[in-house]
Write a protein that holds these residues in place. Structure first.
Motif, PDB file in Angstrom:
ATOM      1  N   LEU A 149       0.906  -1.228   0.401  1.00 14.11           N
ATOM      2  CA  LEU A 149      -0.079  -0.194  -0.333  1.00 14.11           C
ATOM      3  C   LEU A 149       1.112   1.413   0.072  1.00 14.11           C
ATOM      4  CD1 LEU A 149      -2.604  -0.755   2.240  1.00 14.11           C
ATOM      5  CD2 LEU A 149      -2.826  -0.992   0.163  1.00 14.11           C
ATOM      6  N   CYS A 150       2.394   1.256   0.841  1.00 11.68           N
ATOM      7  CA  CYS A 150       2.190   2.707   0.785  1.00 11.68           C
ATOM      8  C   CYS A 150       3.455   2.903  -0.492  1.00 11.68           C
ATOM      9  CB  CYS A 150       3.744   2.300   2.135  1.00 11.68           C
ATOM     10  SG  CYS A 150       3.128   2.419   4.516  1.00 11.68           S
ATOM     11  N   SER A 151       3.641   1.576  -1.211  1.00 11.09           N
ATOM     12  CA  SER A 151       3.789   2.593  -2.511  1.00 11.09           C
ATOM     13  C   SER A 151       4.139   2.880  -3.386  1.00 11.09           C
ATOM     14  CB  SER A 151       5.308   0.210  -2.837  1.00 11.09           C
ATOM     15  OG  SER A 151       3.826  -0.343  -3.833  1.00 11.09           O
ATOM     16  N   VAL A 152       2.454   3.257  -2.954  1.00 12.24           N
ATOM     17  CA  VAL A 152       2.021   4.047  -3.947  1.00 12.24           C
ATOM     18  C   VAL A 152       2.860   5.498  -3.610  1.00 12.24           C
ATOM     19  CG1 VAL A 152      -0.903   4.727  -4.354  1.00 12.24           C
ATOM     20  CG2 VAL A 152      -0.214   2.825  -3.605  1.00 12.24           C
ATOM     21  N   ALA A 153       3.072   5.921  -2.760  1.00 11.85           N
ATOM     22  CA  ALA A 153       3.703   6.717  -2.459  1.00 11.85           C
ATOM     23  C   ALA A 153       5.124   7.596  -2.834  1.00 11.85           C
ATOM     24  CB  ALA A 153       4.022   7.202  -0.870  1.00 11.85           C
ATOM     25  N   TYR A 154       5.511   6.271  -3.502  1.00 13.65           N
ATOM     26  CA  TYR A 154       6.468   6.177  -3.699  1.00 13.65           C
ATOM     27  C   TYR A 154       7.022   7.639  -5.635  1.00 13.65           C
ATOM     28  CZ  TYR A 154       9.135   4.000  -0.883  1.00 13.65           C
ATOM     29  OH  TYR A 154       9.495   2.483   0.396  1.00 13.65           O
ATOM     30  N   PRO A 155       5.874   6.678  -6.316  1.00 18.46           N
ATOM     31  CA  PRO A 155       6.514   7.883  -7.408  1.00 18.46           C
ATOM     32  C   PRO A 155       5.771   9.444  -7.423  1.00 18.46           C
ATOM     33  CG  PRO A 155       4.947   5.877  -8.172  1.00 18.46           C
ATOM     34  CD  PRO A 155       5.048   5.597  -6.379  1.00 18.46           C
ATOM     35  N   ILE A 156       4.912   9.209  -6.168  1.00 13.71           N
ATOM     36  CA  ILE A 156       4.867  11.363  -6.341  1.00 13.71           C
ATOM     37  C   ILE A 156       5.288  11.810  -5.360  1.00 13.71           C
ATOM     38  CG2 ILE A 156       2.405  12.268  -5.580  1.00 13.71           C
ATOM     39  CD1 ILE A 156       1.611  10.507  -6.474  1.00 13.71           C
ATOM     40  N   LEU A 157       5.976  11.110  -4.692  1.00 14.18           N
ATOM     41  CA  LEU A 157       7.359  11.931  -3.841  1.00 14.18           C
ATOM     42  C   LEU A 157       8.064  11.897  -4.772  1.00 14.18           C
ATOM     43  CD1 LEU A 157       7.052  10.130  -0.489  1.00 14.18           C
ATOM     44  CD2 LEU A 157       6.067  12.650  -1.108  1.00 14.18           C
ATOM     45  N   GLU A 158       8.778  11.069  -5.693  1.00 15.86           N
ATOM     46  CA  GLU A 158       9.314  11.372  -7.030  1.00 15.86           C
ATOM     47  C   GLU A 158       9.926  11.782  -7.692  1.00 15.86           C
ATOM     48  OE1 GLU A 158      12.579   8.504  -9.356  1.00 15.86           O
ATOM     49  OE2 GLU A 158      10.513   7.627  -8.736  1.00 15.86           O
ATOM     50  N   SER A 159       8.093  12.422  -8.088  1.00 15.47           N
ATOM     51  CA  SER A 159       8.247  13.298  -8.809  1.00 15.47           C
ATOM     52  C   SER A 159       8.232  14.687  -8.436  1.00 15.47           C
ATOM     53  CB  SER A 159       6.871  13.379  -9.890  1.00 15.47           C
ATOM     54  OG  SER A 159       5.708  12.878  -8.984  1.00 15.47           O
ATOM     55  N   ALA A 160       8.075  14.622  -6.817  1.00 12.29           N
ATOM     56  CA  ALA A 160       7.789  16.012  -6.900  1.00 12.29           C
ATOM     57  C   ALA A 160       9.333  16.309  -6.154  1.00 12.29           C
ATOM     58  CB  ALA A 160       6.979  16.126  -5.550  1.00 12.29           C
TER      59      ALA A 160
END
Length: 554
Positions: free
Chosen positions: A525-536
């Motif tokens: 579930l927490c892996s959903v956060a990685y693309p968002i944080l990486e793009s930011a």
């Protein structure tokens, strides 16, 4: 034969140019056009104006119809509002026909040259996509010139003269032929321009050209109906309602074609200009005449094509994967994202049910939940298959990233479903069938972990939907918090084993495995956060960069 092939090639080039312009505009402005349509529904007149503007850019009332239908299917706009959009869309495509009927052939080489340079040098950028639009415009203008040039030598052939002399005005055949041509070309705009060019060169009589033009209008509505034939009822209601408007308009206007030929035609210079202005007048009349009947026609269509009653099985099937949206990749991405959330809803139901099974030892419920895992797998397969139909080349950078996010999210949901199914089997074999119970402290620990897991699932769904950087940071922080809980509860369980707690000893294997599986689910579930944080720019290899995150959030 050579002149006939030249004419057919010119027609094909005209259709292809129209297709290039439509797809090019959708690639560049697709998301903005969708937002314009979705936010212009305060009243039927603003909806009609938005339909006119979008269609003038896309140069296809069919494309506007498909976008609007998808909005209705997703519940974003009402059926009457969608029908009002289509009233403006028909006027928009008629205005473009008037524009292209003017002598703009001198722009053709300029558009093609600039378009090719932009497309080749910057193919995957916005400039490259605009170049594709310019190429399409240039090809359309060139094709119109070629149609006129190809028909002139054909008219000199004795066989063609004899054939044209034998043509009598049969309105029903003209309507049928015009509709058939529009369906085959997938564009009423291209066919109306073709009819105007052939009428201008004298290839067809003016009376026949007027009937063919009305038929092309019916054909444009028929194209949308056929394209959405396998879509949901809500989507088909829009295209069928729009088709009813066109049929009613043609039924009113067709008997009075002679009046146009007698009183209006002599006032307009040029046969080709006469055709496109007739096309525009018809669509303006049709829109103004029926704009006040959108509510009435919506009721007719709803009665003709009622929504099926929701059943338990229909709720488990894909609900948002609209095939008609595939022609607009940005819209198809939105449909796939909504279906991914539907899949996550199924996973949430499984987690809630698993908690009830742990507390009540309900064997029947456990078996039902394991069957639900098959639905999660089916939704994953449907989404994956749908996504493969979306052309990656037609997506901009952000949409391409969204494509990857959706695939990753659905894979994670499918894996979570597999883990829950395996956990339920262990609960059945090691707890329910053997009549064993967790200790009171162990039960409370598992209950608390499941509570955190459900909260994190809902947060993950929010992050996936909105892409909020703050929520993504919070979700990643929950991963560390859950790991700390898992370590603490594993330690307390070992302490109970040291105290020879009978219930803890009997369920020790299941308890440890369950905590480990819940941790794995939380990690997915927490892996959903990685693309968002990486793009930011807020994600470092081993930690969150707080300063970058604060800057991105502002």
């Amino acid at each position: 034969m050579k002149h006939l092939l030249n004419l057919l090639a010119a027609i094909a080039l005209l259709v292809w140019g129209t297709h290039m312009v439509r797809t090019g505009v959708l690639r560049v402005f697709g998301a903005n056009l969708r937002n314009l349509l979705a936010h212009s529904m305060s009243n039927r007149f603003s909806a009609a104006l938005s339909g006119l503007g979008v269609t003038a850019l896309v140069q296809s009332s069919t494309a506007t119809s498909l976008m609007t239908s998808a909005f209705v299917g997703q519940g974003l706009i009402s059926l009457p509002a969608a029908l009002a959009v289509m009233r403006g869309a028909d006027v928009g495509t008629a205005l473009m026909a008037v524009l292209f009927s003017t002598d703009l052939s001198w722009l053709s080489p300029l558009f093609i040259f600039v378009g090719v340079v932009l497309f080749i040098t910057r193919q995957d950028t916005t400039a490259g996509r605009i170049g594709r639009v310019l190429i399409g415009l240039g090809v359309m203008l060139l094709a119109l010139r070629l149609v006129v040039d190809a028909t002139e030598p054909l008219l000199e052939a004795p066989a063609v003269r004899t054939l044209l002399a034998s043509v009598t005005s049969d309105i029903f055949m003209e309507l049928l032929l015009g509709a058939l041509l529009a369906v085959m070309a997938y564009s009423s705009l291209a066919i109306v321009l073709l009819i105007a060019a052939m009428a201008s060169s004298g290839a067809i009589p003016m009376e026949v050209a007027l009937g063919l033009t009305l038929g092309a209008n019916i054909g444009s509505g028929l194209v949308a109906v056929l394209t959405t034939a396998k879509s949901s009822v809500e989507v088909r209601q829009v295209t069928i309602g729009n088709m009813l408007f066109k049929i009613m308009g043609v039924a009113i206007v067709a008997p009075f074609l002679g009046l146009w030929a007698t009183y209006v035609m002599p006032l307009i210079d040029g046969k080709g200009q006469n055709i496109v202005l007739f096309h525009l007048a018809f669509n303006i009349f049709n829109s103004l005449c029926f704009i006040g009947l959108t509510q009435t026609v919506a009721r007719w269509v709803t009665a003709l094509l009622p929504k099926p009653e929701a059943s338990s099985t229909s709720l488990l099937r894909p609900r948002h994967l609209d095939p008609s949206a595939l022609s607009t990749p940005s819209l198809a991405i939105s449909c796939a994202a909504r279906e991914a959330l539907h899949q996550a809803d199924m996973v949430e139901s499984m987690l809630i049910g698993m908690q009830r099974v742990l507390e009540t030892d309900d064997l029947k419920l456990s078996q039902e939940l394991r069957e639900l895992e098959g639905t999660v797998d089916d939704l994953y397969s449907a989404i994956k298959y749908y996504m493969t139909k979306i052309s990656r080349a037609e997506l901009d950078e952000r949409e391409g990233q969204r494509w990857t996010e959706i695939i990753s999210f659905t894979i994670n949901m499918e894996q979570i479903g597999d883990i829950i199914e395996r956990v339920l089997l262990d609960i059945e074999d090691k707890k329910i069938k053997k009549g064993r119970q967790f200790s009171e402290a162990g039960t409370q620990e598992i209950r608390e972990l499941l509570h955190h897991l459900l909260d994190n699932l809902r947060l993950a769904m929010s992050v996936f939907l909105n892409g909020n950087v703050r929520e993504a940071q919070k979700l990643l922080e929950e991963k560390a918090r859950f790991r700390d809980l898992e370590l603490a509860y594993s330690a307390t369980h070992l302490a109970r084993l040291s105290d020879n707690t009978v219930s803890s000893i009997e369920t020790s294997s299941l308890h440890i495995d369950l905590i480990s599986d819940l941790k794995r689910i939380n990690s997915l579930l927490c892996s959903v956060a990685y693309p968002i944080l990486e793009s930011a720019g807020a994600l470092a290899p081993s930690r969150l960069k707080e300063s970058a995150l604060d800057k991105a959030a502002r």
